[in-house]
Design a protein around this motif. Structure first.
Motif, PDB file in Angstrom:
ATOM      1  N   VAL A 186       4.992 -15.556  -2.389  1.00 28.08           N
ATOM      2  CA  VAL A 186       4.200 -14.684  -3.244  1.00 28.08           C
ATOM      3  C   VAL A 186       2.747 -15.134  -3.291  1.00 28.08           C
ATOM      4  O   VAL A 186       2.463 -16.310  -3.526  1.00 28.08           O
ATOM      5  CB  VAL A 186       4.770 -14.663  -4.683  1.00 28.08           C
ATOM      6  CG1 VAL A 186       3.876 -13.868  -5.611  1.00 28.08           C
ATOM      7  CG2 VAL A 186       6.179 -14.103  -4.679  1.00 28.08           C
ATOM      8  N   THR A 187       1.851 -14.188  -3.068  1.00 25.86           N
ATOM      9  CA  THR A 187       0.447 -14.360  -3.388  1.00 25.86           C
ATOM     10  C   THR A 187       0.216 -13.492  -4.622  1.00 25.86           C
ATOM     11  O   THR A 187       0.259 -12.259  -4.532  1.00 25.86           O
ATOM     12  CB  THR A 187      -0.461 -13.883  -2.237  1.00 25.86           C
ATOM     13  OG1 THR A 187      -0.159 -14.643  -1.062  1.00 25.86           O
ATOM     14  CG2 THR A 187      -1.927 -14.048  -2.611  1.00 25.86           C
ATOM     15  N   PRO A 188       0.054 -14.125  -5.791  1.00 28.63           N
ATOM     16  CA  PRO A 188      -0.111 -13.334  -7.015  1.00 28.63           C
ATOM     17  C   PRO A 188      -1.249 -12.325  -6.875  1.00 28.63           C
ATOM     18  O   PRO A 188      -2.290 -12.626  -6.282  1.00 28.63           O
ATOM     19  CB  PRO A 188      -0.423 -14.390  -8.075  1.00 28.63           C
ATOM     20  CG  PRO A 188       0.241 -15.631  -7.561  1.00 28.63           C
ATOM     21  CD  PRO A 188       0.019 -15.569  -6.069  1.00 28.63           C
TER      22      PRO A 188
ATOM     23  N   ASP B 274       2.357  -4.401  -6.263  1.00 26.81           N
ATOM     24  CA  ASP B 274       3.744  -4.841  -6.404  1.00 26.81           C
ATOM     25  C   ASP B 274       4.164  -5.639  -5.175  1.00 26.81           C
ATOM     26  O   ASP B 274       3.567  -5.513  -4.097  1.00 26.81           O
ATOM     27  CB  ASP B 274       4.679  -3.640  -6.565  1.00 26.81           C
ATOM     28  CG  ASP B 274       4.566  -2.981  -7.934  1.00 26.81           C
ATOM     29  OD1 ASP B 274       3.981  -3.581  -8.859  1.00 26.81           O
ATOM     30  OD2 ASP B 274       5.065  -1.849  -8.070  1.00 26.81           O
ATOM     31  N   LEU B 275       5.215  -6.420  -5.328  1.00 29.35           N
ATOM     32  CA  LEU B 275       5.756  -7.190  -4.218  1.00 29.35           C
ATOM     33  C   LEU B 275       6.333  -6.251  -3.163  1.00 29.35           C
ATOM     34  O   LEU B 275       6.847  -5.182  -3.495  1.00 29.35           O
ATOM     35  CB  LEU B 275       6.835  -8.143  -4.731  1.00 29.35           C
ATOM     36  CG  LEU B 275       6.316  -9.190  -5.724  1.00 29.35           C
ATOM     37  CD1 LEU B 275       7.470  -9.859  -6.442  1.00 29.35           C
ATOM     38  CD2 LEU B 275       5.447 -10.205  -5.018  1.00 29.35           C
ATOM     39  N   ALA B 276       6.253  -6.640  -1.908  1.00 31.89           N
ATOM     40  CA  ALA B 276       6.705  -5.798  -0.789  1.00 31.89           C
ATOM     41  C   ALA B 276       8.110  -6.200  -0.371  1.00 31.89           C
ATOM     42  O   ALA B 276       8.302  -6.961   0.580  1.00 31.89           O
ATOM     43  CB  ALA B 276       5.734  -5.928   0.377  1.00 31.89           C
TER      44      ALA B 276
ATOM     45  N   VAL C  46       8.932  -7.289 -10.210  1.00 27.39           N
ATOM     46  CA  VAL C  46       8.391  -6.441  -9.149  1.00 27.39           C
ATOM     47  C   VAL C  46       6.944  -6.808  -8.817  1.00 27.39           C
ATOM     48  O   VAL C  46       6.437  -6.399  -7.782  1.00 27.39           O
ATOM     49  CB  VAL C  46       8.473  -4.937  -9.504  1.00 27.39           C
ATOM     50  CG1 VAL C  46       9.925  -4.510  -9.651  1.00 27.39           C
ATOM     51  CG2 VAL C  46       7.701  -4.608 -10.760  1.00 27.39           C
ATOM     52  N   ARG C  47       6.298  -7.567  -9.700  1.00 28.20           N
ATOM     53  CA  ARG C  47       4.919  -7.998  -9.465  1.00 28.20           C
ATOM     54  C   ARG C  47       4.688  -9.320 -10.176  1.00 28.20           C
ATOM     55  O   ARG C  47       5.206  -9.555 -11.255  1.00 28.20           O
ATOM     56  CB  ARG C  47       3.922  -6.970  -9.989  1.00 28.20           C
ATOM     57  CG  ARG C  47       2.456  -7.376  -9.758  1.00 28.20           C
ATOM     58  CD  ARG C  47       1.465  -6.408 -10.362  1.00 28.20           C
ATOM     59  NE  ARG C  47       1.706  -5.066  -9.836  1.00 28.20           N
ATOM     60  CZ  ARG C  47       1.120  -3.983 -10.316  1.00 28.20           C
ATOM     61  NH1 ARG C  47       0.264  -4.058 -11.323  1.00 28.20           N
ATOM     62  NH2 ARG C  47       1.386  -2.793  -9.800  1.00 28.20           N
TER      63      ARG C  47
END
Length: 85
Positions: A15-17, A22-24, A69-70
């Protein structure tokens, strides 16, 4: 005792905040089953139901059962963040 299929972690993302994105996750996956951090700290996240929460001082080296999700950059101090699904 048999392990339930929905308890198995089948993949993960580094994760890159990001405050805007949203996350992929791959097709068919809508949220994480767990969050893991290499370096303890706070994690600001959007949960699967849309709730925004700040998790204070998440311990490093632990699978935290969070459906996110994010992960926001603002408010997040933990490092080496991974989400598992």
């Amino acid at each position: 005792m048999a392990q339930r299929v929905d308890d198995v972690l089948t993949g993960g993302l580094m994760v890159t905040p990001d405050d805007e994105t949203d996350l992929a996750f791959p097709r068919g996956t809508t949220c994480s089953k767990a969050v893991y951090v290499d370096g303890a700290g706070d994690v600001a996240a959007v949960m699967a139901d849309g709730t925004q929460l700040l998790f204070d001082n998440l311990a490093a080296g632990v699978f935290h059962r969070l459906s996110v999700v994010r992960i926001f950059s603002t408010g997040t101090t933990a490092t080496g963040i991974k989400v598992l699904y």
